[in-house]
Design an enzyme around this catalytic site. Structure first.
Site, mmCIF file in Angstrom:
data_model
loop_
_atom_site.group_PDB
_atom_site.id
_atom_site.type_symbol
_atom_site.label_atom_id
_atom_site.label_comp_id
_atom_site.label_asym_id
_atom_site.label_seq_id
_atom_site.Cartn_x
_atom_site.Cartn_y
_atom_site.Cartn_z
ATOM 1 N N SER A 35 0.837 -1.196 0.000
ATOM 2 C CA SER A 35 0.000 0.000 0.000
ATOM 3 C C SER A 35 0.872 1.246 0.000
ATOM 4 C CB SER A 35 -0.897 0.012 1.246
ATOM 5 O OG SER A 35 -0.108 0.334 2.372
ATOM 6 N N LYS A 36 0.218 2.368 -0.215
ATOM 7 C CA LYS A 36 0.914 3.649 -0.217
ATOM 8 C C LYS A 36 1.616 3.873 1.127
ATOM 9 C CE LYS A 36 -0.513 8.400 -0.098
ATOM 10 N NZ LYS A 36 0.794 8.859 0.343
ATOM 11 N N ARG A 37 0.985 3.404 2.181
ATOM 12 C CA ARG A 37 1.585 3.579 3.513
ATOM 13 C C ARG A 37 2.941 2.865 3.627
ATOM 14 N NH1 ARG A 37 -2.539 1.435 6.587
ATOM 15 N NH2 ARG A 37 -3.870 1.905 4.813
ATOM 16 N N ASP A 84 5.414 5.154 2.070
ATOM 17 C CA ASP A 84 5.739 6.296 2.939
ATOM 18 C C ASP A 84 6.661 5.850 4.070
ATOM 19 O OD1 ASP A 84 4.089 7.736 1.338
ATOM 20 O OD2 ASP A 84 2.373 7.719 2.709
#
Ligand code: GLU
Length: 508
Positions: free
Chosen positions: A262-264, A267
């Site tokens: 996921s994008k998380r 990050d």
């Protein structure tokens, strides 16, 4: 003619998993001299994000995954945007066919009615309540209500949805290009909504209508759609139209291997999950992109191709053309593919190493003009190409050249203390004093001859060249390690080398 499609929903930036789906569909089509279509599935108006469609198109263009037809590419099946196809009545036509043949029905239940039915079932200890053959006769639909009542409700413009009528007691089977034969028990399939209360088709109906009308032969999509496949088989069967071949691609997993990427994760671990940078139109939040990080589109594609597909040989670096020749669904894994951010960089590094110095030099020259200013004496194509030759093996991205080789552009302002305290002794002082003269004696100021002159001077003075080499490196660059020392000397030229020696001597 083989025809594949990529059918993203414009709900935000395209995730790299989506790019991989597009890539596999593209590779398969091109391998068979077929066509690859871009369809925009924008029937869920609540999830529509402005700019997402443009983003998808730009991302495909950057990657070189160029559709033969589709939104912004044109083609004989226009329009390719589902919201526009809805206005043409295509989806309702097919829904009517299913209603007429008794394979679909109208349902009038409100969201609250359905909530109550679900809660009642739960309090009676039944879990996994769904709208299906076991529950539908207790709900408000054209199967449970008398014919006149249905007619009356429709005449009164009562809000309705159209649902697929799933008959229990069937085994639904198809052959997936990745998973082989897959079977489902129809008793577990719910009566999926085909047309929503706002008149929009659901994905289930819309993609089938479009795949039929656009003559798609192979529908390649993410694994998250596999549980819906039995409903899709039933829709095709009910329409009496053969299904395309389906391929369900494995998920991309977190670097740790547990759960969907996921994008998380990006990050948290510092890598992009999107091909291009994206600015959220509402929050203004910026998400990084592979393009902006300095990845080559080819390396990004190469990395994605191998996430879930095994070429079956040792080869890892592929051009897009080579992928077109080599790709096959037989070698796509069933299990999820773990994403490795270091490996992603490795692909870029490999491509950089195999790029001609002249091309890298040209790119770096443009960077240098921006960094140093166009009239800086070192902002030349010649110097940039020389620097690139020295730095090429030390970077993974072209945008690292300058930082990695800063000392090639600026004389040092400080010197590595550890090396100085160990090597700056009386013998070294004499050596350095004689060095300019020794270096002046070479017939050509190149790496080979300056190195020979350097070594000869050391030997003549009775010291091991190794004892003064690192010191000389520090004098030239300020630091104890870096690019090939005499390559650097040759790039600097006599004048700059002597300047740097003088500079050091006046500091020590
Ligand atoms: N619109 C669907 C999605 O974005 C497409 C699935 C498919 O390719 O059929 O997931």
């Amino acid at each position: 003619m083989i025809r594949t499609r990529f059918a993203p929903s414009p709900t935000g930036p395209l995730h790299m998993g989506g790019v991989r789906t597009a890539l596999y569909a593209y590779l398969f089509a091109k391998q068979h001299n077929g066509q690859f279509v871009l369809r925009i599935e924008d029937t869920d108006q609540n999830r529509y994000v402005p700019g997402a469609e443009e983003y998808i198109i730009e991302a495909l263009n950057w990657c070189g995954i160029i559709p033969d037809e589709g939104v912004s590419f044109g083609g004989k099946y226009e329009p390719y945007r589902q919201s526009e196809r809805k206005h043409k009545g295509f989806y309702m036509d097919y829904a009517k066919r299913l209603l007429d043949s008794g394979n679909a029905y109208y349902a009038f239940d409100s969201a609250e009615d359905l909530d109550i039915a679900r809660k009642n079932a739960e309090s009676a200890g039944q879990h996994g309540w769904q709208y299906d053959a076991f529950t539908r006769m207790n709900l408000r639909n054209s199967l449970s209500l008398a014919e006149q009542e249905t007619k009356h409700l429709l005449d009164q413009d009562t809000s309705y949805v159209i649902r697929l009528k799933v008959q229990p007691g069937q085994t639904l089977t198809f052959t997936d290009m990745v998973r082989g034969e897959v079977s489902f028990d129809s008793a577990l399939v719910d009566d999926k909504v085909l047309i929503k209360a706002d008149g929009m088709p659901t994905y289930h109906l819309a993609h089938i209508v479009d795949d039929i009308m656009m003559e798609i032969t192979h529908a390649i999509r993410g694994e998250e759609w596999l549980p819906s496949a039995p409903a899709h088989i039933l829709i095709y069967q009910s329409l009496g139209i053969p299904m395309p071949q389906y391929a369900h691609l494995p998920l991309l997993l977190k670097p740790e291997g547990n759960g969907k990427l996921s994008k998380r994760d990006g990050d948290r671990l510092g890598f992009p999950v999107f091909p291009l940078q994206w600015k959220d139109p509402i929050t203004g939040e910026i998400s990084s992109g592979y393009r902006e990080k300095g990845y080559y589109a080819d390396s990004f594609i190469n990395m994605l191709a191998l996430l879930g597909w095994n070429p079956g040989t040792e080869q890892e670096v592929f051009s897009l053309d080579e992928l077109v020749k080599t790709f096959s669904f037989d070698r796509v894994h069933k299990a999820g593919a773990r994403f490795d951010p270091d490996k992603a960089k490795w692909f870029n590094e490999q491509r950089l190493r195999h790029t001609d110095d002249a091309i890298l030099g040209e790119h770096f020259y443009h960077q240098l003009k921006n960094i140093l200013g166009a009239d800086h004496p070192l902002a030349t194509l010649f110097y940039a190409t020389g620097a690139v030759k020295l730095l090429k093996e030390r970077v993974q991205f072209e945008n690292e050249f300058y930082e990695m080789g800063k000392y090639l552009f600026e004389a040092p302002t400080s010197y590595d203390d550890k090396v100085i305290s160990k090597r700056w002794n009386d013998a070294a002082k004499v050596f350095l004093k004689n060095l300019p003269e020794a270096l002046s004696s070479v017939s050509e100021f190149n790496a080979e001859l300056t190195k020979a002159a350097f070594e000869k001077l050391a030997i003549d003075q009775g010291i091991k060249p190794g004892d003064v080499l690192q010191l000389f490196r520090v004098i030239m660059s300020g630091q104890g390690s870096g690019v090939d020392l005499f390559g650097m000397v040759a790039l600097f030229g006599k004048h700059e080398v002597f300047e740097r020696i003088n500079r050091f001597q006046s500091a020590y």
